[in-house]
Motif scaffolding. Sequence first.
Motif: not given
Lengths: 633, 77
Positions: A551-560, A590-592
Motif C-alpha cells: 500500500g505504501q508503494i502505491l502511495v509513492l506511486g501516486l507521486i512518482r 501516471p506520476c504527478i
Amino acid sequence: MTATQQPNRRWRPSDAPETIALVGAPNVGKSVLFGSIADEYADVSNYPGTTVETTAATVGSARIIDTPGVHGISSFSEAERITRDIVLGADAVVNVVDATQLDRDLFLTLQLLDMGVPTVVALNMMDEAEADGIEVDVDALETALGVPVVPTVAVTDTGVPALRRQLPEATAPATTPIAEHYDALPDDIKASRAEKTLLLEGDDPTVRRVEADELVADGGASPLANAACREQVYRERRTRVRALTETVERVGDTERALTDRVGDTLMRPLTGIPIAAGLLGLIFYVIGVLVAQRLVGFTEGVLFAQYYNPAIEAAVTRLLPGVVWTEPIEFLLINDNLGLLTISVQYVVGVLLPLVVAFYLVIGTLEDAGVLPRLAVLTDRGLSRIGLNGRAIVPLIVGVGCVTMAVITTRMVGSRRERLISTALLGLAIPCSAQIGVIMGLLAGLGLVWWAGYLLVLLAVLGVVGVFLDRTLPGEQDALIEQLPRVRVPRPQNIVRKTYTRTVAFLKEAAPLFAGTALVVSALDYVGVLDVIVRGLRPVTALLGLPAAFGQILVLGLIRRDFAAAGMTDIALSAPQTFVGLVVITLFVPCILTMTMTLNERDARSALLIWVGSWAAAFGVGGLVAALLGVVA
Amino acid sequence: MMSLAEVSPEERIELADVPDDDARTRLLRLGFLDGRVECHQQIHNGPVVLRRRGSEVALGRALAREIRVTRSTDTPK
C-alpha cells in the motif's frame, strides 16, 4: 502602408508597435530566418488558450511573430487557426517560400495577396533550388506578384539584410482576381478584404464572427454560408499558381538526391522497420539511459541530495523561528516528499529540465531531418487498428523515455479523439524510463520467462484499451494526410534554437503548475490524508495477494512511478508476487508530473478518467494475473 | 474506375474523385488535384505515397480506398 482594420486583434494591444508575422509552410526555414532577422529574442510563449508555442521578437521598431507552419490560411488544424488569427491581427507578413517548392508554396502567397495582407516574399532555400537544377526568375516573380521578392538562404544569412530593408515595402495589389466573387456576398456586409476572402472560402470562425455582427434575424439558412465557394476559389487560385510557376521557374534534369532515397527506405516496412527499431534503441539509450539515469542520477543524487537540499533546509530552519505556528509552513517548504523549496525544485530543475532539453534535442533533430512524418507513414498500418493514425507514433516512442514529455507531444497528433486515445495509452500502459531501469533489474532476477510475460501483459493491455477506446469514443478515425518534407542532414543551429524556444515555453508553463500541485499534496500529507489512503488500500493489496506494505508503494506511486518501482526492491516477495506487483505499478496512475501535464494538455474530465481508469486497469489486470498465478490464497 | 489503393507503384495517375471534403480541399491546396501525379509507393496494407514536382504526400489506406483515379494520358508537365 494600409493596415487592414481587423476587429479581432487580440494579439496586439492598441499602443503596441507594428506587428509583422512570419508565415510559410512547415520546414521552409522560417524559424532560422526568424532568428537571423530579429534583433533579439523577446519572448517565447504559448499562444493564448492553446499549447502551440509562438515566438516574438523585435526588428527595428516593429514586433515580429513566428507562426506555426501551414499550407494555407484556414482552420483545418489548431496550428492553422493560430496562424490565421496572427495573420488577421498583423500589419504585414513576411511570406517564406521554399524555392524548390514554388508550385506548392505560392498558393499561400496568392491567398495572402487575395486577402490584401501587405506582404514581402522571402524566397528561401535558393541554394537547394540551385542544387536541384531549379532556376527561378526573381524579377518576373516580383512583377507578377506585385510585392517585393527577396532571395534568401536562411542558414547562411544570405539575403537577410536585403529582406530587412524591404520590410517597410510590404504591400498587396489593390485588387486580385478573387474580387469578382465578392458580389456573391451581401452588399452591406461589414468585413475587411481579408475576411471577405475567408468568407468566400467558408472559413467557419470568420463566418461565425461576421454573422454575430450582422445579427441575422430570419432563422433561415445564412446568406454567408450560401455564398461560400471554397473549392471554386481554391481551384481558380491553383490555376493562377500553375500559370505563375510555369512562367518564372525552369527545372533542369537532375538525379534524385541521395537523401530522397534515404527517405524512401524509411517508409518501406522491409527497410524502415529495422531502421526505426535502431532509432528507437538509440533514443531509448540517450533519453532513458544517458539522461534519465546517468545525468539525472548525478543532478538528483549529488547536486540536490548532497548540496542544494541540505543548504536550503538549513537556511529555512534558521530563518523560521522554531515555534508551533511556523511548523506547517516549514513542512510545506522543506518536507522530504514534495517540499516546495526542496524536492519540488529538485524535480523541476534536477529531473525535468535535463529530460526536457534532451528530449527536445532528439525530437528537433528528427523533425529537422524530415524523419518523423516518414515514421508516421511506416507505422500507420499498425496504429490504425487501435484508433490512431501514424502520427501517434511520436508520443508512443517518446513515452518510453519519459511519459510526461510524451503527453506534451500528443499535441502533434491530429484530432481531439486521437489525442485522448494516445494520452490514455501513455498514462496506462507505457512505463517510463525512470521506472524501466528498476523494473528491468527486478525482472532480471526472476528470469527471461517473466520478462517476456511482462511485455506480453503490457502489449495486451495496450491493444485492448486502444481497441476499446476506438470503439467507444464518438467520432471517426482521422485519416492520415501527411505532406512529407525533404530528408536532409539536420542543421544544429536550427535544432538548438528550437530546443531553447521550447524549453523556455515548457518551463514557464510547467513550473508554476508543479509548484501548485506540490503545495496541495504536501498539505494533504500534513493533515494526514495520505496515511488514511494507505489504510484504505489494505483490502486492495489483499485482493492482489500482496502484503500491506505494498500500500505504501502505491502511495509513492501516486507521486512518482519510479519511487514505486524502487520501493518494490525493499520488500521481500515471491517471484509471482513480484510479477503481480510490477504489473500493478506499471499500469497504476501516471506520476504527478504526467498528471499535471495531462490536465494542462487535455481537460479535467479526461485527466480524471485516465486517472480513475488506471486504478481500474492496474487492479483489474493485477488481480487477474494474481488469480492466474495462484498468488491469492 | 479503380481506387488509389489499387494503383501500382511508379504509375502516373490523376485523382478523379476524392469524396472526403477535408482531404479534397487539402489535396487541392497542395496541387495534387491539378492533373498528373505519380504513385510513388504503395506500402503493403499501409499508406499510399503520391509524388508531384518533388513534393510528396502520404494518404492513409482507408482514405486511399475511397479515392477514385484514372490512368493519366497527359503529357508530362
